[in-house]
Design a protein around this motif. Sequence first.
Motif, PDB file in Angstrom:
ATOM      1  N   ARG A  73       0.859  -1.187   0.000  1.00  0.00           N
ATOM      2  CA  ARG A  73       0.000   0.000   0.000  1.00  0.00           C
ATOM      3  C   ARG A  73       0.891   1.232   0.000  1.00  0.00           C
ATOM      4  N   ALA A  74       0.307   2.369  -0.310  1.00  0.00           N
ATOM      5  CA  ALA A  74       1.102   3.586  -0.457  1.00  0.00           C
ATOM      6  C   ALA A  74       1.804   3.986   0.840  1.00  0.00           C
ATOM      7  N   VAL A 100       2.624   0.315  -6.403  1.00  0.00           N
ATOM      8  CA  VAL A 100       1.772   0.154  -5.221  1.00  0.00           C
ATOM      9  C   VAL A 100       0.679  -0.845  -5.574  1.00  0.00           C
ATOM     10  N   ARG A 118      -2.039  -2.151  -3.792  1.00  0.00           N
ATOM     11  CA  ARG A 118      -3.449  -1.998  -3.399  1.00  0.00           C
ATOM     12  C   ARG A 118      -3.761  -0.562  -3.008  1.00  0.00           C
ATOM     13  N   ASP A 119      -4.993  -0.148  -3.279  1.00  0.00           N
ATOM     14  CA  ASP A 119      -5.420   1.204  -2.952  1.00  0.00           C
ATOM     15  C   ASP A 119      -5.982   1.261  -1.531  1.00  0.00           C
ATOM     16  N   ALA A 120      -6.539   2.405  -1.176  1.00  0.00           N
ATOM     17  CA  ALA A 120      -7.026   2.594   0.196  1.00  0.00           C
ATOM     18  C   ALA A 120      -8.183   1.667   0.529  1.00  0.00           C
ATOM     19  N   ASP A 121      -8.901   1.181  -0.486  1.00  0.00           N
ATOM     20  CA  ASP A 121     -10.016   0.257  -0.263  1.00  0.00           C
ATOM     21  C   ASP A 121      -9.586  -1.202  -0.343  1.00  0.00           C
ATOM     22  N   ASP A 122      -8.268  -1.429  -0.344  1.00  0.00           N
ATOM     23  CA  ASP A 122      -7.692  -2.776  -0.385  1.00  0.00           C
ATOM     24  C   ASP A 122      -8.002  -3.510  -1.689  1.00  0.00           C
ATOM     25  N   ARG A 123      -8.211  -2.765  -2.745  1.00  0.00           N
ATOM     26  CA  ARG A 123      -8.377  -3.348  -4.074  1.00  0.00           C
ATOM     27  C   ARG A 123      -7.088  -3.194  -4.853  1.00  0.00           C
ATOM     28  N   SER A 146      -4.556  -1.907  -7.310  1.00  0.00           N
ATOM     29  CA  SER A 146      -4.435  -0.662  -8.055  1.00  0.00           C
ATOM     30  C   SER A 146      -4.575  -0.949  -9.548  1.00  0.00           C
ATOM     31  N   GLN A 147      -4.903   0.080 -10.324  1.00  0.00           N
ATOM     32  CA  GLN A 147      -5.060  -0.124 -11.759  1.00  0.00           C
ATOM     33  C   GLN A 147      -3.766  -0.613 -12.387  1.00  0.00           C
ATOM     34  N   ARG A 148      -2.660  -0.044 -11.955  1.00  0.00           N
ATOM     35  CA  ARG A 148      -1.363  -0.453 -12.517  1.00  0.00           C
ATOM     36  C   ARG A 148      -1.047  -1.893 -12.168  1.00  0.00           C
TER      37      ARG A 148
END
Length: 266
Positions: A214-215, A241, A243-248, A250-252
């Motif tokens: 995560r970031a 990175v 996973r995003d803040a919603d634990d999904r 990331s697009q990349r």
Amino acid sequence: MTAEPSPAREVDLPPHTVDAFHRGDFWLVQPKDNGHRAGMDALMLAAAIPGSFAGRVADFGAGAGAAGLAVASRCKQAEVLLVELTPEMAAFACATLAHPGNTQLSGRASVLVADVGLSGNARARAGLADVSLDFVIMNPPFNPPHHRPTPDALKRQAHVMEDGLFDNWIRSAAAMVKPRGGLAIIARPEQLAPILTAMDGRFGKVEIVPVHPRADAAAIRVIVRAVRASRAPLALCPPLVLRDADDRFSQRANDISNGRSSLFGD
């Protein structure tokens, strides 16, 4: 990854699964309980190769073949050599190439049972010829011996690092890759120093991508890419990175996982 029932012709293998990667562009036959199972590490490593790559690549420590076949999936003119030390995991790689879902890739891939830590004439006799490759990717065992030991011998061999491993594997890559050819390796961040030491005098133009879960979390992996005999300076690239803040995803990370993007943007 999704799973399907195993074809009947694979019944001689130990318990295993057949899993789809790159949204079904290729399938991996891999052990269900014992031995290494492939995941995001293999896909990130494969994504270190440029999408336009059209040469011959070897996957050192290939296991069932995930990273090598991910390269073949993305790079439609690449030829892949899956190099695996253990006959048990090499049998899974052979079953992977024989799977009907891999017909479009299997003609550009082969399996070699060999120890990439060999040197000189012994390495050549094992089928690992000097100056025969355009690129090497490697996902070596990088866990220290005390790190979560496992009673599974195949998993232990795939995960636990021996002394001098990075130098031995990178030495072989330097011998086998043509001038200006490439090398990519995935490892833990704390292993960056011995990797760079092993590359010194052999590879240059080193590019490093740290991988963060995560970031706001520390990196858990580094992917290092380099060029044989280059003198270009080292570059620290933007991080991946996962996973995003919603634990999904990331697009990349999702694009890399599904073979739609290269890690270094090429």
